[in-house]
Write an enzyme that holds these catalytic residues in place. Structure first.
Site, mmCIF file in Angstrom:
data_model
loop_
_atom_site.group_PDB
_atom_site.id
_atom_site.type_symbol
_atom_site.label_atom_id
_atom_site.label_comp_id
_atom_site.label_asym_id
_atom_site.label_seq_id
_atom_site.Cartn_x
_atom_site.Cartn_y
_atom_site.Cartn_z
ATOM 1 N N LYS A 1 0.819 -1.217 0.000
ATOM 2 C CA LYS A 1 0.000 0.000 0.000
ATOM 3 C C LYS A 1 0.850 1.263 0.000
ATOM 4 O O LYS A 1 0.508 2.242 -0.658
ATOM 5 C CB LYS A 1 -0.952 0.000 1.194
ATOM 6 C CG LYS A 1 -0.322 0.396 2.496
ATOM 7 C CD LYS A 1 -1.321 0.324 3.627
ATOM 8 C CE LYS A 1 -0.592 0.298 4.957
ATOM 9 N NZ LYS A 1 -0.086 1.584 5.373
ATOM 10 N N THR A 2 1.979 1.213 0.700
ATOM 11 C CA THR A 2 2.849 2.391 0.685
ATOM 12 C C THR A 2 3.378 2.617 -0.723
ATOM 13 O O THR A 2 3.500 3.744 -1.194
ATOM 14 C CB THR A 2 4.033 2.195 1.653
ATOM 15 O OG1 THR A 2 3.519 1.746 2.899
ATOM 16 C CG2 THR A 2 4.778 3.491 1.860
ATOM 17 N N ASP B 1 -3.287 7.733 4.092
ATOM 18 C CA ASP B 1 -2.784 6.426 4.498
ATOM 19 C C ASP B 1 -3.503 5.993 5.776
ATOM 20 O O ASP B 1 -3.973 6.828 6.533
ATOM 21 C CB ASP B 1 -1.275 6.562 4.759
ATOM 22 C CG ASP B 1 -0.607 5.215 4.905
ATOM 23 O OD1 ASP B 1 -1.224 4.200 4.547
ATOM 24 O OD2 ASP B 1 0.553 5.188 5.364
ATOM 25 N N GLU B 2 -3.587 4.714 6.026
ATOM 26 C CA GLU B 2 -4.201 4.200 7.266
ATOM 27 C C GLU B 2 -5.587 4.805 7.500
ATOM 28 O O GLU B 2 -5.914 5.234 8.614
ATOM 29 C CB GLU B 2 -3.312 4.507 8.479
ATOM 30 C CG GLU B 2 -1.871 4.040 8.358
ATOM 31 C CD GLU B 2 -1.688 2.563 8.631
ATOM 32 O OE1 GLU B 2 -2.677 1.827 8.603
ATOM 33 O OE2 GLU B 2 -0.524 2.172 8.840
ATOM 34 N N GLN C 1 -7.175 -3.919 10.090
ATOM 35 C CA GLN C 1 -6.027 -3.419 10.854
ATOM 36 C C GLN C 1 -6.358 -2.142 11.618
ATOM 37 O O GLN C 1 -5.470 -1.369 11.984
ATOM 38 C CB GLN C 1 -4.830 -3.191 9.925
ATOM 39 C CG GLN C 1 -4.299 -4.478 9.330
ATOM 40 C CD GLN C 1 -3.079 -4.253 8.459
ATOM 41 O OE1 GLN C 1 -2.043 -3.820 8.925
ATOM 42 N NE2 GLN C 1 -3.218 -4.539 7.181
ATOM 43 N N ARG D 1 2.661 -9.508 10.610
ATOM 44 C CA ARG D 1 3.968 -8.847 10.497
ATOM 45 C C ARG D 1 5.047 -9.831 10.080
ATOM 46 O O ARG D 1 6.141 -9.454 9.674
ATOM 47 C CB ARG D 1 4.407 -8.231 11.845
ATOM 48 C CG ARG D 1 3.532 -7.149 12.428
ATOM 49 C CD ARG D 1 3.237 -6.064 11.461
ATOM 50 N NE ARG D 1 1.940 -6.301 10.814
ATOM 51 C CZ ARG D 1 1.520 -5.641 9.744
ATOM 52 N NH1 ARG D 1 2.290 -4.748 9.178
ATOM 53 N NH2 ARG D 1 0.350 -5.904 9.213
#
Length: 625
Positions: A40-41, A223-224, A254, A589
DNA sequence: TAAGTTCCCGTTTTT
DNA sequence: CGGGAACTTA
């Protein structure tokens, strides 16, 4: 298309089809649902680069909002990597940093002075503590500063004023009274808390056309998105109003900041708020093994509040997840460190994760005993250390003398012959005369009931501050001088760690010419922003800190009822789902291996293994007793 | 009245 | 283990 542009767009080939669609869909609202490890980044940074390379926007016309400074810096670094220094002009920062910038330029439109102070949680709670005592609530057991602070911030984030605060049950009325007085005090102190930053920035953008014009960027990227709160969402709406080119990236699975006001419905209902939104799913995972992905997917399927997604990967099958039972927390620490020592890998390949900070202690003891180097990410954070807060308080008072919370800190550290009783008198006098505490220091001669000796101390302090205020030196030099002249260096004596921290603070000040700039930045900084991976050190951190990171091997610890899920979440189904998401974040993670541990007793109390362990697919798991 | 000392408390997650 | 309340000393 000329050859120059074609060359610039080569980087698009590095994207998979859905990532590429997300990048190329530049016009209108776009929701990108991005599973863990789905790049996504990469989508966000490439989209910024794409907008600039295709000349759809200049860097100045793009704003990228993130949740942490770390994410913002990382994004900026990668943008610059893709398109060169032109990328520097893109605003990439947190919502709070963005708000502070809006207010620095246009705060006067809503009555905010230029030199306002930002109060962090502790500052705010100090103020609230005072108010609780003044209103005579100090014996109400539930009305602790932290409880009240949290309640007030949640209200503020939804733009609820004290007057509009509903009163359903017991402490509501008291909270409302404190809230009202708290706002008054903030105003007197020329200070804003975190929620105020967002609220006033929102008001500025709504009420001032000039400000809105200046900050309405052509393209907005977020973002997020699953962690945005109501205030942040409202800011986005105002910003997006004109061009409607807004890309939000997030993953409802998340979302782990509900307790801090994040509203998962922002992402769940994005398509309602923007009916013409295009939705893109990034479901290919580039991080983890197939096994890890299956385990995580199975676990999160127990949640109801989600959109659902189908994660897949071409990565290898991988090892089974190992669950390890320990007798108590010390045995847990031993077993965890055994795993690390016997794996024959770099220490930096591991992350030990826990639900709450205090769990780190047992691990630290064990690691110290065995002489294994480690880092605790986000423990007691640099800017929250007493000596650092004290030093910053001196600087804050110079910029904003009405900042009473900082002024009191200055008076108390180091002690200046002005004690509790005198301080109370001064505050009362200030209150009666509608003056600030600082203003009263100046007129101390006129105040009765203060011994001459103490008046002398007060005058000395006042004169010192005035002198420091008018010194024409750079911030770093100024602080050094203050620490000397206030007796701070002497006071802390030979406490190496504190001296080192203050030296570091002075060093960080050297990058700044203007004290005001520095203070505004520093208030929104945290430690995780600084963290860099070190191959030779074992990583210890909370599950919240680990979001956005990845490690070859992840060890999730303390899987016990009441700890994880945390007991405070057990009553609310929505909060329990958040705990489960936290577990999900932890598992996802890992690139290669996941270990999970729990103790049968902790702090001499018997405990039960976490219900979440029963939600893992048994065929993917090995147990070890 | 200030400041130093002792002891006890609790400890989710953090922009 | 740090912070704060309660207590002691000057």
């Amino acid at each position: 298309m000329n050859s120059y542009v074609v060359h610039e767009l080569e980087f698009l080939k590095e994207l998979n089809p859905s990532q590429r669609t997300a990048v190329e869909l530049t016009e209108g609202p776009v929701l990108v649902i991005a599973g863990p490890g789905s790049g996504k980044t990469r989508v966000l940074t490439y989209k910024v680069a794409y907008l600039i390379a295709t000349k759809k926007a200049s860097p100045m016309q793009i704003v990228a909002l993130t949740f942490t400074n770390k994410a913002a810096n990382e994004m900026k670094r990668r943008i610059v990597e893709l398109i060169g220094v032109a990328g520097e002009a893109v605003f990439a920062g947190t919502f709070h940093a963005f708000a502070a910038r809006v207010l620095r330029m246009f705060g006067d439109k809503v009555g905010i002075e230029r030199n306002f102070t930002i109060y962090d949680e502790k500052d705010s709670q100090a103020l609230i503590k005072d108010i609780i005592e003044e209103l005579g609530y100090q014996h109400e057991r539930v009305l602790t500063p932290s409880y009240v602070y949290e309640r007030i911030e949640r209200l503020k984030e939804r733009f609820v004023t004290p007057e509009d605060t509903p009163m359903y049950e017991y402490p509501d009325r008291e909270v409302r009274n404190i809230y009202r007085e708290y706002n008054v005090r903030l105003q007197h102190n020329n200070a804003l808390d975190f929620a105020d930053l967002l609220f006033y920035a929102w008001r500025v953008l709504r009420e001032s056309e000039v400000a809105r014009e200046r900050f309405s960027k052509k393209y907005i990227l977020v973002d997020e998105y699953q962690d945005t709160n109501r205030a942040q969402y409202e800011i986005l709406k105002v910003l997006a109003q004109k061009y409607r080119n807004i890309t939000v990236v997030g993953d409802e699975d998340q979302s782990i900041y509900r307790w801090r006001g994040a509203d998962i419905h922002n992402i769940l209902d994005f398509e309602k708020d923007f009916p013409d939104a295009k939705v893109i799913r990034l479901e290919e995972n580039y991080r983890s093994t197939k096994r890890i992905l299956r385990v995580a997917t199975h676990l999160i399927s127990f949640n109801i509040l989600r959109k659902g997604k189908q994660l897949y990967t071409t990565n290898p099958e991988g090892d089974r997840v190992k669950i390890i039972e320990a007798y108590d927390e010390r045995d847990e620490a031993r077993k965890v460190v055994d795993i690390v020592e016997n794996a024959g890998r770099n220490l930096g390949d591991f992350a030990i994760l826990y639900r709450t900070h205090f769990q780190s202690r047992t691990f630290e003891e064990e690691l110290q005993r065995r002489g294994i180097p480690y880092v605790v990410v986000g423990g007691l954070r640099f800017y929250e250390r007493k000596e650092v807060k004290d030093a910053l308080a001196y600087l804050k008072v110079l910029v904003n003398p009405r900042d009473t919370v900082s002024l009191i800190r200055v008076i108390e550290n180091p002690p200046k012959g002005i004690g509790k009783v005198t301080l109370k008198k001064l505050q009362q006098y200030a209150e009666r005369h509608g003056n600030s505490l600082y203003g009263v220091l100046r007129e101390v001669e006129a105040i009765p009931d203060i011994p001459a000796r103490i008046k002398g101390h007060i005058i000395t302090l006042y004169q010192n501050i005035e002198r420091w205020r008018h010194l024409d030196v750079k911030p770093a030099e100024l602080l050094d001088k203050i620490l000397g002249e206030s007796g701070y260096w002497e006071w802390i004596g030979d406490d190496e760690e504190r001296i080192e921290n203050l030296r570091e603070l002075i060093a960080s000040l050297r990058e700044y010419e203007e004290l005001e700039d520095y203070l505004r930045t520093v208030a929104l900084f945290t430690d995780i922003d600084e963290w860099r991976s070190d191959r030779q050190k074992l990583n210890l951190m909370t599950l919240h800190s680990v979001k956005g990171l990845e490690f070859p091997i992840v060890i999730l610890t303390g899987l016990e009822e009441g700890l994880f899920p945390h007991y405070k979440s057990l009553n609310e189904p929505e909060e329990l789902e958040e705990e489960r998401r936290l577990f999900y974040v932890g598992i996802t993670r890992a690139k290669e291996r996941v270990y999970i541990t729990y103790a049968m007793s902790r702090r001499r109390r018997v405990c039960m293994r976490s219900r979440f362990l029963n939600e893992l697919p048994s065929e993917e798991i090995d147990f070890e007793w």
